[in-house]
Design a protein around this motif. Structure first.
Motif, PDB file in Angstrom:
ATOM      1  N   TRP A  95       0.987  -1.285  -0.010  1.00 44.62           N
ATOM      2  CA  TRP A  95       0.012  -0.009   0.092  1.00 44.62           C
ATOM      3  C   TRP A  95       0.935   0.949   0.137  1.00 44.62           C
ATOM      4  O   TRP A  95       1.563   1.533   1.027  1.00 44.62           O
ATOM      5  CB  TRP A  95      -1.091   0.045   1.289  1.00 44.62           C
ATOM      6  N   ASP A  97       0.333   4.364   0.911  1.00 45.79           N
ATOM      7  CA  ASP A  97      -0.626   4.987   1.514  1.00 45.79           C
ATOM      8  C   ASP A  97      -0.152   6.473   2.082  1.00 45.79           C
ATOM      9  O   ASP A  97      -0.933   7.116   2.735  1.00 45.79           O
ATOM     10  CB  ASP A  97      -1.041   4.241   2.695  1.00 45.79           C
ATOM     11  N   TYR A 123      -3.387   4.761  -2.776  1.00 47.65           N
ATOM     12  CA  TYR A 123      -4.262   5.138  -1.585  1.00 47.65           C
ATOM     13  C   TYR A 123      -3.948   6.190  -0.816  1.00 47.65           C
ATOM     14  O   TYR A 123      -3.305   6.087   0.253  1.00 47.65           O
ATOM     15  CB  TYR A 123      -4.288   3.476  -0.696  1.00 47.65           C
ATOM     16  N   ARG A 128      -9.380  11.123   2.456  1.00 46.58           N
ATOM     17  CA  ARG A 128      -9.318   9.791   2.146  1.00 46.58           C
ATOM     18  C   ARG A 128     -10.359   9.107   3.550  1.00 46.58           C
ATOM     19  O   ARG A 128     -10.240   9.527   4.628  1.00 46.58           O
ATOM     20  CB  ARG A 128      -7.844   9.120   2.385  1.00 46.58           C
ATOM     21  N   SER A 135      -8.901   5.283   8.957  1.00 46.77           N
ATOM     22  CA  SER A 135      -7.713   5.425   7.790  1.00 46.77           C
ATOM     23  C   SER A 135      -7.612   6.917   7.033  1.00 46.77           C
ATOM     24  O   SER A 135      -7.501   6.862   5.907  1.00 46.77           O
ATOM     25  CB  SER A 135      -7.951   4.472   6.688  1.00 46.77           C
ATOM     26  N   LYS A 350      -4.607  -6.774   1.546  1.00 47.10           N
ATOM     27  CA  LYS A 350      -4.435  -6.367   2.858  1.00 47.10           C
ATOM     28  C   LYS A 350      -3.048  -7.123   3.604  1.00 47.10           C
ATOM     29  O   LYS A 350      -3.598  -8.404   3.561  1.00 47.10           O
ATOM     30  CB  LYS A 350      -5.575  -6.363   3.848  1.00 47.10           C
ATOM     31  N   PRO A 351      -2.246  -6.629   3.694  1.00 43.30           N
ATOM     32  CA  PRO A 351      -0.850  -7.371   4.610  1.00 43.30           C
ATOM     33  C   PRO A 351      -1.454  -7.781   5.848  1.00 43.30           C
ATOM     34  O   PRO A 351      -1.586  -6.923   6.866  1.00 43.30           O
ATOM     35  CB  PRO A 351       0.144  -6.564   4.654  1.00 43.30           C
ATOM     36  N   GLU A 354      -1.292  -6.244   9.755  1.00 41.28           N
ATOM     37  CA  GLU A 354      -1.207  -5.071   9.812  1.00 41.28           C
ATOM     38  C   GLU A 354      -2.888  -4.575  10.028  1.00 41.28           C
ATOM     39  O   GLU A 354      -3.688  -5.038   9.698  1.00 41.28           O
ATOM     40  CB  GLU A 354      -1.085  -4.158   8.456  1.00 41.28           C
ATOM     41  N   SER A 355      -3.037  -3.843  11.240  1.00 43.54           N
ATOM     42  CA  SER A 355      -4.243  -3.557  11.787  1.00 43.54           C
ATOM     43  C   SER A 355      -5.186  -2.686  10.798  1.00 43.54           C
ATOM     44  O   SER A 355      -4.765  -1.768   9.959  1.00 43.54           O
ATOM     45  CB  SER A 355      -4.072  -2.401  12.819  1.00 43.54           C
ATOM     46  N   ASP A 356      -6.471  -2.562  10.999  1.00 43.27           N
ATOM     47  CA  ASP A 356      -7.491  -1.966  10.267  1.00 43.27           C
ATOM     48  C   ASP A 356      -7.651  -0.554  10.984  1.00 43.27           C
ATOM     49  O   ASP A 356      -8.284   0.257  10.204  1.00 43.27           O
ATOM     50  CB  ASP A 356      -8.770  -2.563   9.990  1.00 43.27           C
ATOM     51  N   ALA A 382      -4.209   1.679  12.146  1.00 44.72           N
ATOM     52  CA  ALA A 382      -4.442   1.278  10.913  1.00 44.72           C
ATOM     53  C   ALA A 382      -3.089   1.091  10.250  1.00 44.72           C
ATOM     54  O   ALA A 382      -2.238   2.379  10.298  1.00 44.72           O
ATOM     55  CB  ALA A 382      -5.306   2.005   9.951  1.00 44.72           C
ATOM     56  N   GLY A 383      -2.699   0.047   9.583  1.00 48.34           N
ATOM     57  CA  GLY A 383      -1.478  -0.194   9.039  1.00 48.34           C
ATOM     58  C   GLY A 383      -0.310  -0.611   9.859  1.00 48.34           C
ATOM     59  O   GLY A 383       0.597  -0.848   9.257  1.00 48.34           O
TER      60      GLY A 383
HETATM   61  C1  BGC Z   1      -4.446   1.920   6.400  1.00 43.26           C
HETATM   62  C2  BGC Z   1      -3.244   2.214   5.656  1.00 43.26           C
HETATM   63  C3  BGC Z   1      -2.417   0.757   5.279  1.00 43.26           C
HETATM   64  C4  BGC Z   1      -3.375  -0.360   4.791  1.00 43.26           C
HETATM   65  C5  BGC Z   1      -2.590  -1.632   4.806  1.00 43.26           C
HETATM   66  C6  BGC Z   1      -5.163   0.785   5.700  1.00 43.26           C
HETATM   67  O1  BGC Z   1      -6.472   0.507   6.553  1.00 43.26           O
HETATM   68  O2  BGC Z   1      -5.270   2.975   6.184  1.00 43.26           O
HETATM   69  O3  BGC Z   1      -2.312   3.011   6.289  1.00 43.26           O
HETATM   70  O4  BGC Z   1      -1.346   0.903   4.535  1.00 43.26           O
HETATM   71  O5  BGC Z   1      -4.477  -0.623   5.697  1.00 43.26           O
HETATM   72  O6  BGC Z   1      -2.372  -2.183   6.015  1.00 43.26           O
END
Ligand code: BGC
Length: 401
Positions: A95, A97, A123, A128, A135, A350-351, A354-356, A382-383
């Motif tokens: 991402w 981001d 993204y 956003r 996010s 989505k990795p 990594e949090s939402d 998030a992320g």
């Molecule tokens: C977050 C990003 C993050 C992406 C992947 C999104 O929800 O806002 O910052 O890179 O998830 O984890």
């Protein structure tokens, strides 16, 4: 990992051999370490109408691999460590981001062998995540010019400089779906013109021969409602046309960072009181329903579907629950064998780990969805990496690691 070159690594290389450019050095290193890269010197053209994933594997990028490796430095359990290394070998999207992360694109473009395709998520729209808080991005509504010059243009330049690498781009998750269903929210109404102009600019500017673009279309529980399907198709195709119908748009992405099954009968939410109004109870039925409408509107109509975290169903209390769903597991690995001609590939977007969104109710970006009973707690911003969540995804993975 094979040829991890972080930004620090790039800088070090550049100063060690000032006569050579970093790009040149990376190329030389790649040829040394990866004979397959020799063949990749030829420019790639992804033919419109083809399936970009049919002959190319989604690249397992070094950023996610580094994130996993860093997390494993604190883990002692040998089984988890072994399984985590296997996750790092699975292809996934990076991402982009923030503007600060754009240079990572150059690193990943250089490390992607010719047999693979690099996945990047675009993204960073102004305003956003207009219907949620977790996010919200760095650019405010009104900063369209910055989005164009400081974000999209450098990404396009990086991809132009790597014509030998095939790239799949997911364009701005959630943005156009929010304009379909949440335009009554003040922030979405305010962001609408930047979203449309920003997505159109991205599609036009990133329309390069080595790129395949997929415009995000939410998921079956969002635009799959009877009343949303046609407006959803119209929104996506109208922005596509504003961009001048770019040749490298291949279709849509669905279930990005989502939880829906690809195929489940009768469907996870088929017994709810309003189920009669949504015939898209899984992602397969969703793409089968929306893609013909998109095609009829004059846009190429294939889909890629995020299966990164959808191994376990029956976890959400409501279909709209999107934040750090508790009990989830890694799903089907990236493949072009989808069994559906409209689905180019299952991909991991989505990795996992990594949090939402944060569960800290005092945080600025706290969204109440991240505090629901079905959301994993505690969860960071998030992320940001959440180790226990990653280990849960591993434990519940299907196929197992
Ligand atoms: C977050 C990003 C993050 C992406 C992947 C999104 O929800 O806002 O910052 O890179 O998830 O984890």
């Amino acid at each position: 990992m094979k040829y991890l070159l972080g930004l620090a690594g790039l800088a070090a290389l550049a100063s060690a051999a000032p006569a050579e450019t970093p790009t040149r050095i990376i190329e030389e290193q790649m040829l040394e370490r990866n004979p397959a890269a020799a063949a990749s010197a030829a420019a790639v053209t992804i033919a419109p109408g083809s399936n970009p994933f049919a002959t190319r594997t989604l690249h397992a990028n070094s950023v996610y691999a580094s994130e996993i490796a860093a997390a494993m430095a604190n883990v002692t359990d040998a089984t988890i460590k072994t399984q985590a290394s296997a996750v790092a070998e699975v292809g996934s999207f990076l991402w982009l981001d923030t503007i600060a992360r754009v240079p990572l694109a150059t690193t990943l473009l250089a490390e992607t062998p010719s047999t693979e395709i690099l996945g990047l998520v675009i993204y960073d729209l102004p305003g956003r995540d207009c219907f949620a808080k977790a996010s919200n991005g760095e650019l405010a509504t009104g900063q369209l010019a910055t989005y164009q010059s400081d974000y999209i243009d450098p990404i396009a330049a990086a991809i132009k400089a790597a014509p030998q690498t095939a790239v799949a781009l997911i364009i701005e998750p959630d943005s156009l779906p929010n304009l379909v269903t949440n335009i009554n929210a003040t922030a979405c109404a305010a962001a609408a013109s930047d979203y449309k102009a920003g997505v159109a600019y991205a599609l036009k500017t990133l329309n390069l021969p080595n790129v395949a673009m997929y415009i995000d279309a939410g998921h079956g529980g969002w635009l799959g409602w009877d009343a949303n399907l046609q407006p959803g198709a119209d929104m996506i195709t109208s922005v596509y046309k504003t961009a001048g119908s770019p040749s490298q748009v291949f279709g849509i992405s669905t279930n990005v960072a989502g939880w829906n099954a690809w195929s489940e009968l009768p469907g996870e939410f088929s017994t709810t009181s309003d189920a009669q109004y949504n015939k898209c109870q899984d992602e397969q039925r969703y793409i089968d329903a929306i893609l013909p409408l998109i095609l009829a509107d004059g846009m190429p109509a294939h889909a890629i579907i995020d299966t990164g975290r959808n191994a376990v169903q029956g976890l959400r209390l409501a279909w709209g629950d999107w934040c750090n769903v508790n009990g989830a597991g890694f799903g089907v690995h990236p493949t072009s064998s989808t069994g559906n001609d409209l689905a180019d590939a299952f991909v991991w977007v989505k990795p996992g780990g990594e949090s939402d969104g944060t569960s800290d109710s005092t945080a600025t970006r706290y969204d109440s969805f991240c505090g629901l009973a079905d959301a994993y707690k505690p969860s960071p911003q998030a992320g940001t990496w959440n180790e226990p969540y990653f280990e849960m995804l591993l434990k519940n993975a299907n196929p197992a690691f």
